[in-house]
Write an enzyme that holds these catalytic residues in place. Sequence first.
Site, PDB file in Angstrom:
ATOM      1  N   LYS A 122       0.810  -1.217   0.000  1.00  0.00           N
ATOM      2  CA  LYS A 122       0.000   0.000   0.000  1.00  0.00           C
ATOM      3  C   LYS A 122       0.849   1.275   0.000  1.00  0.00           C
ATOM      4  CE  LYS A 122      -2.256  -0.810   3.859  1.00  0.00           C
ATOM      5  NZ  LYS A 122      -1.761  -2.158   4.185  1.00  0.00           N
TER       6      LYS A 122
ATOM      7  N   ASN B 105      -3.011   6.478   5.645  1.00  0.00           N
ATOM      8  CA  ASN B 105      -2.151   5.626   6.450  1.00  0.00           C
ATOM      9  C   ASN B 105      -0.664   5.921   6.281  1.00  0.00           C
ATOM     10  OD1 ASN B 105      -2.660   3.563   8.368  1.00  0.00           O
ATOM     11  ND2 ASN B 105      -1.724   2.062   7.015  1.00  0.00           N
TER      12      ASN B 105
ATOM     13  N   HIS C  92      -3.965  -9.287  10.463  1.00  0.00           N
ATOM     14  CA  HIS C  92      -4.912  -8.637  11.382  1.00  0.00           C
ATOM     15  C   HIS C  92      -6.201  -9.434  11.562  1.00  0.00           C
ATOM     16  CE1 HIS C  92      -2.302  -5.171  11.188  1.00  0.00           C
ATOM     17  NE2 HIS C  92      -2.507  -5.016   9.907  1.00  0.00           N
TER      18      HIS C  92
END
Length: 457
Positions: A112, A135, A181
Site C-alpha cells: 500500500k 495511512n 490482522h
Amino acid sequence: MKIVILGAAESGVGAALLAQAKGHNVFVSDRGPIQKLYKDKLTTAGIRFEENAHTLEEILTADEVIKSPGIPEKTPVIQALREKGIPIISEIEFAGRYTRAKCICITGTNGKTTTTLLTYHLLKKAGLRVGLAGNVGFSLAEQVIEDQNDYYVVELSSFQLDDTSEFRPWIAVLLNITPDHLDRYDYSLEKYAQAKLSITRNMDSTGWFIYNADDEVTQREFAAAFCQTNLLPFSLHHRPDYQLAGYYTAVDCVCTNLEPAFPDAGQEVSVERSPLIGQHNRQNMLAAVLAARVAGVTPEKIERALASFQNADHRLQLVGEVNGARFINDSKATNVEAAWYALDGIPQPIIWIAGGTDKGNDYAALVPLAQQRVKALICLGVDNTKLHAAFDAVVPHVEETQSMETAVRRAAEMATEGDVVLLSPACASFDLFKNYEDRGRQFTAVVQQVMDEASND
C-alpha cells in the site's frame, strides 16, 4: 453537532480541526498520553481534550464519534457507544463530506505505502494539484480544511475502511489480500477480504476500480461484491482469456489499456528507469501507472517521473554496498508474505537477516525460496526456535545473534561480490527494537559504519 474524537494522533487531531472549522462542537479524548505536537495543535485551536482517560459521561453525549482506526471494536468505550446507538465513523468518512477533490484510494495487505507514494509522485511530477493522505501519516481531514487540491492519493487500511459508509473514491486500488490482522475479523479471511473490498461499496459508473487479477483471494471474494464501476484488472502476465487493463509485455515494459474491451487500444510505458525491485513492486508499479493514466498523465511523463522516485524508508531500500555486495533494508517486512516478496524479487544469492517477535508465523511458504536463493541465514531475535526448525535443513549456514551490529558485520564477512544482504525479518520488532523503523535505522547505521571502514582500508 457535538462531535467527539477518540484518539489524538494524526487522524484524530486532523478530524478535530476540520470539525471545528465546520462549526461543530468538538471534544477529543485519548486513553493514553497525547504527543506534544498534537497537544499544541489542539491547545492553539482552543479545542477541549482529555488524555490518559475516556470520560464516558462526556463521550456518550456525542451526536457522532470519529474514532482512530487503531481502536478495536471490542474496546469498552466503543461497546458503550454501540449500545446507545451513537454513530461511529472514520476520519476518512468525515473528511470525504467536505471535499470536492477526486480521491485515489489504495488498499491491500502488502504494498500500500509504496503504491500510494508512487502514485502521488507520478501525479505531482505531472503538475497536478495533489495531496498525500491516510495511512502514510498525513491527515486527509486537516488538508480538507483548505482543500486546495484537485486530487488526494490516500492509503487506506482495512481499519480505516471499517468505519466508512458514504465515502466514495474516484479510483480505488486493491493490490492483494493475504491473512493479516485476522484477530480484528473473528479470524475469518473472508471477513477481512470483505473489509478490503468495501472500498468499492459506493462506487458508480464515474469511478474506476484497479485490482490485481493474479490475486486468488481477490478473485474469489470480488465475485460476491456488487460493483457498478469501471473495472481495470491488472496482471504480471498477458492473459488472452482476460480483458486486462494493464500487464507486462516485457520485464521492464507495461501495456496500459483503459478500455480493456478493445485490446488494440493500449499504450506502452517503460518502467526500465524505476529504482523499485522485486516481483511485488512490479505489481505496485503497474497499479500506480494505471491510476496515473486514469488521471490523464501521459506515458512520457510517467516514464520521466519513475526515474526520480524514492520509496519510503525500510521497504526494500538499498542502503549501501560493500565489496560488491548490496545491503537492502526491508525492515517493514513484518509478516511472512512481505518477506516472501523480498526473497522472490531478488535473484542474486542472499544472506538473509530475519527474526523478531513471531506472530504465529508459518514459514512453509518461504522454504522453497530459501532453498534456492539463501546462502546464509542470520537469526536476529530473542527466540529463534521456529526459524531454526524451518530453515536449518535447507539453508547451508544458519547462525543467530541478538545484536544488529553483529548481524550486519557477520553478513558482510560472508558476502561476496554480487551477493545481497537482505534485512527482511518476517516478524515484528518488539523483542529487540522499539519498532520496525528503529530496526531499519540500526541496520542502515551499521551498514554505513562498515562502508566507511571499508573505504578507509
